[in-house]
Motif scaffolding. Structure first.
Motif, PDB file in Angstrom:
ATOM      1  N   MET A   1      62.231  58.537   2.937  1.00  0.00           N
ATOM      2  CA  MET A   1      61.239  58.193   3.919  1.00  0.00           C
ATOM      3  C   MET A   1      61.401  56.748   4.381  1.00  0.00           C
ATOM      4  SD  MET A   1      58.766  59.520   5.514  1.00  0.00           S
ATOM      5  CE  MET A   1      57.315  59.163   6.370  1.00  0.00           C
ATOM      6  N   LYS A   2      61.731  55.888   3.456  1.00  0.00           N
ATOM      7  CA  LYS A   2      61.917  54.475   3.785  1.00  0.00           C
ATOM      8  C   LYS A   2      63.108  54.300   4.734  1.00  0.00           C
ATOM      9  CE  LYS A   2      62.050  49.984   1.552  1.00  0.00           C
ATOM     10  NZ  LYS A   2      62.128  49.257   0.289  1.00  0.00           N
ATOM     11  N   ASN A   3      64.155  55.104   4.522  1.00  0.00           N
ATOM     12  CA  ASN A   3      65.335  55.027   5.386  1.00  0.00           C
ATOM     13  C   ASN A   3      65.003  55.463   6.814  1.00  0.00           C
ATOM     14  OD1 ASN A   3      66.935  54.111   3.303  1.00  0.00           O
ATOM     15  ND2 ASN A   3      67.627  56.170   2.744  1.00  0.00           N
ATOM     16  N   VAL A   4      64.154  56.478   6.940  1.00  0.00           N
ATOM     17  CA  VAL A   4      63.759  56.972   8.260  1.00  0.00           C
ATOM     18  C   VAL A   4      62.989  55.886   9.008  1.00  0.00           C
ATOM     19  CG1 VAL A   4      62.357  58.677   9.473  1.00  0.00           C
ATOM     20  CG2 VAL A   4      63.753  59.367   7.521  1.00  0.00           C
ATOM     21  N   ILE A   5      62.078  55.246   8.329  1.00  0.00           N
ATOM     22  CA  ILE A   5      61.284  54.180   8.957  1.00  0.00           C
ATOM     23  C   ILE A   5      62.185  53.024   9.369  1.00  0.00           C
ATOM     24  CG2 ILE A   5      59.468  52.476   8.543  1.00  0.00           C
ATOM     25  CD1 ILE A   5      58.118  54.608   6.770  1.00  0.00           C
ATOM     26  N   GLN A   6      63.148  52.666   8.538  1.00  0.00           N
ATOM     27  CA  GLN A   6      64.083  51.596   8.880  1.00  0.00           C
ATOM     28  C   GLN A   6      64.936  51.989  10.082  1.00  0.00           C
ATOM     29  OE1 GLN A   6      66.219  50.961   5.228  1.00  0.00           O
ATOM     30  NE2 GLN A   6      64.733  49.432   4.485  1.00  0.00           N
ATOM     31  N   PHE A   7      65.371  53.237  10.111  1.00  0.00           N
ATOM     32  CA  PHE A   7      66.180  53.713  11.245  1.00  0.00           C
ATOM     33  C   PHE A   7      65.381  53.639  12.548  1.00  0.00           C
ATOM     34  CE2 PHE A   7      67.524  57.122  14.090  1.00  0.00           C
ATOM     35  CZ  PHE A   7      68.863  56.785  14.257  1.00  0.00           C
ATOM     36  N   ILE A   8      64.135  54.098  12.507  1.00  0.00           N
ATOM     37  CA  ILE A   8      63.287  54.066  13.704  1.00  0.00           C
ATOM     38  C   ILE A   8      63.030  52.626  14.127  1.00  0.00           C
ATOM     39  CG2 ILE A   8      60.956  54.554  14.561  1.00  0.00           C
ATOM     40  CD1 ILE A   8      61.059  57.137  12.871  1.00  0.00           C
ATOM     41  N   ASP A   9      62.778  51.756  13.166  1.00  0.00           N
ATOM     42  CA  ASP A   9      62.503  50.360  13.476  1.00  0.00           C
ATOM     43  C   ASP A   9      63.718  49.683  14.125  1.00  0.00           C
ATOM     44  OD1 ASP A   9      60.823  48.105  13.516  1.00  0.00           O
ATOM     45  OD2 ASP A   9      61.878  47.283  11.755  1.00  0.00           O
ATOM     46  N   LYS A  10      64.908  49.992  13.653  1.00  0.00           N
ATOM     47  CA  LYS A  10      66.130  49.372  14.203  1.00  0.00           C
ATOM     48  C   LYS A  10      66.526  49.960  15.552  1.00  0.00           C
ATOM     49  CE  LYS A  10      68.229  48.153   9.798  1.00  0.00           C
ATOM     50  NZ  LYS A  10      69.346  48.391   8.882  1.00  0.00           N
ATOM     51  N   ASN A  11      66.197  51.213  15.788  1.00  0.00           N
ATOM     52  CA  ASN A  11      66.674  51.910  16.983  1.00  0.00           C
ATOM     53  C   ASN A  11      65.546  52.364  17.909  1.00  0.00           C
ATOM     54  OD1 ASN A  11      69.493  51.920  16.184  1.00  0.00           O
ATOM     55  ND2 ASN A  11      68.817  53.305  14.569  1.00  0.00           N
ATOM     56  N   LYS A  12      64.443  51.633  17.928  1.00  0.00           N
ATOM     57  CA  LYS A  12      63.304  52.107  18.704  1.00  0.00           C
ATOM     58  C   LYS A  12      63.583  52.169  20.200  1.00  0.00           C
ATOM     59  CE  LYS A  12      61.201  47.675  17.939  1.00  0.00           C
ATOM     60  NZ  LYS A  12      60.147  47.036  17.185  1.00  0.00           N
ATOM     61  N   TRP A  13      64.362  51.277  20.761  1.00  0.00           N
ATOM     62  CA  TRP A  13      64.675  51.336  22.200  1.00  0.00           C
ATOM     63  C   TRP A  13      65.573  52.518  22.508  1.00  0.00           C
ATOM     64  CZ3 TRP A  13      61.507  49.168  25.228  1.00  0.00           C
ATOM     65  CH2 TRP A  13      60.856  48.014  24.847  1.00  0.00           C
ATOM     66  N   PHE A  14      66.534  52.768  21.640  1.00  0.00           N
ATOM     67  CA  PHE A  14      67.420  53.911  21.825  1.00  0.00           C
ATOM     68  C   PHE A  14      66.620  55.209  21.763  1.00  0.00           C
ATOM     69  CE2 PHE A  14      70.252  57.159  19.984  1.00  0.00           C
ATOM     70  CZ  PHE A  14      71.165  57.243  21.028  1.00  0.00           C
ATOM     71  N   LEU A  15      65.719  55.326  20.808  1.00  0.00           N
ATOM     72  CA  LEU A  15      64.898  56.527  20.684  1.00  0.00           C
ATOM     73  C   LEU A  15      63.970  56.689  21.885  1.00  0.00           C
ATOM     74  CD1 LEU A  15      64.039  56.332  16.884  1.00  0.00           C
ATOM     75  CD2 LEU A  15      65.631  57.886  17.999  1.00  0.00           C
TER      76      LEU A  15
END
Length: 77
Positions: A1-15
């Motif tokens: 879950m922590k990895n998912v949050i980090q991924f979203i935080d790093k790639n929020k513009w891409f998402l």
């Protein structure tokens, strides 16, 4: 879950871009194609029942311009 949050935080513009592009594809490409299919089926089905194919294009055009079969049926009521 922590990895998912980090991924979203790093790639929020891409998402965000992916979400916007997906919504635009649905609204401008997929939805109109589905409306065309539904309206064609409605117009041809009505023509087969009545035996008259003279107004198929008119019925299909009215259906498409109203936004689909559901809206077209509301207009006819």
């Amino acid at each position: 879950m922590k990895n998912v949050i980090q991924f979203i935080d790093k790639n929020k513009w891409f998402l965000l871009v992916i979400i916007v592009v997906s919504a635009a594809f649905y609204w401008y490409e997929w939805r109109p194609a589905q409306v065309e299919k539904e309206c064609s089926a409605l117009a041809l089905g009505g023509a087969k029942k009545s035996g008259s194919y003279g107004q198929v294009a008119e019925v299909q055009g009215l259906c498409v311009s109203s936004g689909g079969v559901d809206n077209f049926m509301d207009v006819l009521k």
